[in-house]
Design an enzyme around this catalytic site. Structure first.
Site, short mmCIF file in Angstrom:
data_model
loop_
_atom_site.label_atom_id
_atom_site.label_comp_id
_atom_site.label_asym_id
_atom_site.label_seq_id
_atom_site.Cartn_x
_atom_site.Cartn_y
_atom_site.Cartn_z
N ASP A 187 0.86 -1.18 0.00
CA ASP A 187 0.00 0.00 0.00
C ASP A 187 0.90 1.23 0.00
O ASP A 187 1.68 1.44 0.93
CB ASP A 187 -0.93 0.01 1.22
CG ASP A 187 -1.78 1.26 1.28
OD1 ASP A 187 -2.69 1.41 0.46
OD2 ASP A 187 -1.51 2.12 2.16
N GLU A 271 -1.55 -1.31 -6.04
CA GLU A 271 -2.75 -0.64 -6.53
C GLU A 271 -2.43 0.05 -7.85
O GLU A 271 -1.36 0.62 -8.03
CB GLU A 271 -3.23 0.40 -5.51
CG GLU A 271 -3.71 -0.19 -4.20
CD GLU A 271 -4.02 0.88 -3.19
OE1 GLU A 271 -5.15 0.90 -2.68
OE2 GLU A 271 -3.13 1.69 -2.90
N ASP A 367 -2.96 1.36 7.16
CA ASP A 367 -2.17 1.03 5.97
C ASP A 367 -1.94 -0.47 5.84
O ASP A 367 -1.95 -1.02 4.73
CB ASP A 367 -0.84 1.77 6.01
CG ASP A 367 -1.01 3.28 5.89
OD1 ASP A 367 -2.08 3.69 5.40
OD2 ASP A 367 -0.10 4.03 6.29
#
Length: 437
Positions: A187, A271, A367
């Protein structure tokens, strides 16, 4: 496998001046060729057909232009041809009107010698080596590591006041077919540069407080100086020296983290973040000015400071040597989803670092919870207590009687779950819209 080897050059004054001329000629050829391509596209859209303005046509016109403009002969022919080839690739990938001009004050000079068979490298001593380049002769460079392969091309570039050479080398290595590791989700954030699903936080201060204060002072000084003056040029040079240190630290951090992740894990899930769109200005237009412009500008600086895109590029580069797969997933709802119960609720994220599920009460670092969701979105499970190696893992829970859990069907695609629409109120939404095979 093709790899890059970058070294710092020790050019003489004459060689540095000649390299600057090469870069100026390449910049002029790039801009002139780009203008030709844009004019061709504009005529084509208006229905005026003509010969295709491509690499071969512009190469032939470049040979004719050298008779009218002798200054084009200052740079080697194959260097200018390589510039046209790079422009042709950029226009094919993005379109002529999305390729940028190479402005004099915003572009660092760079050019490439594509003929690797005409480049020779000799070792002088333990610290220094030299390379023979066309029209430049022998140039010395700091031998920080061996070249380690056959040279395919050499690219010279200037960064600040220093010149560097990058050799494209065929090192003879092959990408491994199997990687004995475990998957991991990453992340990328603003407070912490990268957080893994195993609970590790990776961050570093790229610009020190004194450097930030000096850069801000130079920015204020720059705003009072006249454009084109020598004092303004000296101030820009000083600002570049300060910002270059932060850029080098950011590149070193991304390279080390990429090496660490690709060595330990066989799959790295990220991501799919479009950094260019995320850091767009919020100013808007004169008729429709944007809102929260200063807040958005601060967020843009924070995103760019963490180097999200550079970390992804470093991971892809390091994955070629370890056989690690880089997987991109949809980032929607990863920070609002509870990992154990898969309930989506924006109220579950109490702060930047605190995540408390409103449905099951699960507590975790925000996170870390998001990194676990990123890893699961690609179809990989995350160990609850971490994994210390391939052959040895800690137990996640004490032995005992367990309830039978029905087997879940395989996922059709690696993606992120979408939330069901709930009518009425701010009721938490359960992720039940996974597409099954």
């Amino acid at each position: 496998m093709l790899s890059g080897r970058r070294y710092r050059l020790a050019l003489t004054d004459e060689q540095a001046e000649q390299c600057q001329k090469f870069g100026d000629v390449c910049r002029a050829v790039w801009n002139a060729a780009l203008d030709q391509r844009r004019q061709y596209v504009d005529r084509f859209t208006r229905g005026r057909r003509g010969p295709f303005c491509g690499y071969h046509l512009q190469t032939s016109e470049l040979a004719e232009a050298k008779a009218e403009a002798p200054w084009l002969k200052e740079a080697p022919s194959h260097v200018l041809q390589q510039t046209l080839k790079d422009l042709d690739r950029a226009c094919r990938d993005r379109g002529a009107f999305k390729v940028r001009w190479r402005a004099k004050h915003r572009w660092s000079p760079s050019f490439r010698f594509p003929a690797g068979n005409r480049i020779r490298v000799q070792k002088l001593n333990r610290r220094w080596s030299r390379a023979k380049l066309p029209k430049l002769g022998w140039v010395r460079f700091r031998s920080s590591r061996p070249v380690g392969g056959a040279i395919r091309s050499a690219t010279l570039s200037r960064k600040g006041t220093r010149w560097f050479v990058s050799f494209l080398v065929e090192d003879g290595l092959l990408t491994p077919e199997h990687h004995p590791g475990t998957p991991v989700g990453v992340d990328r954030g603003v407070a912490v540069a990268a957080t893994t699903s195993t609970g590790q936080f990776h961050d570093r201060e790229f610009a020190r407080p004194g450097e930030k204060a000096r850069h801000l002072k130079l920015q204020k000084k720059l705003s009072r100086q006249k454009k084109g003056s020598k004092n303004r040029a000296r101030t820009l040079k000083a600002m570049g020296a300060v910002s270059t240190r932060a850029v080098d630290r950011r590149g070193d951090f991304c390279a080390q983290l990429a090496r660490q992740l690709t060595t330990r894990h066989n799959v790295v899930v990220l991501e799919e973040l479009r950094t260019t769109n995320m850091t767009a200005s919020a100013r808007g237009s004169v008729d429709a000015p944007g809102k929260y412009v200063r807040q958005k500008a601060g967020l843009n600086r924070a995103i760019l400071d963490k180097g999200w895109h550079r970390l992804e590029m470093a991971l892809r580069n390091a994955a070629r040597k370890s056989g690690t797969r880089i997987v991109l997933v949809n980032p929607a709802y990863t920070s609002q989803t509870c990992y154990p119960c898969r309930v989506v609720d924006a109220d579950s994220r109490k702060s930047q670092a605190e995540f408390v599920c409103t449905a099951c009460g699960h507590t975790d670092h925000a996170d870390v919870n998001a990194a676990k969701n990123v890893c699961r979105a690609a179809g990989h499970a995350v160990p609850a207590c971490g994994d210390f190696g391939v052959a040895r893992s800690v137990k996640q829970e004490p032995p005992g009687t367990r309830e039978e859990v029905p087997a879940q069907p395989a996922l059709e695609l690696a993606g992120n779950p979408r939330a069901h629409e709930v009518q009425g109120g701010s009721q938490p939404q359960h992720l039940g819209s996974w597409r099954h095979a």
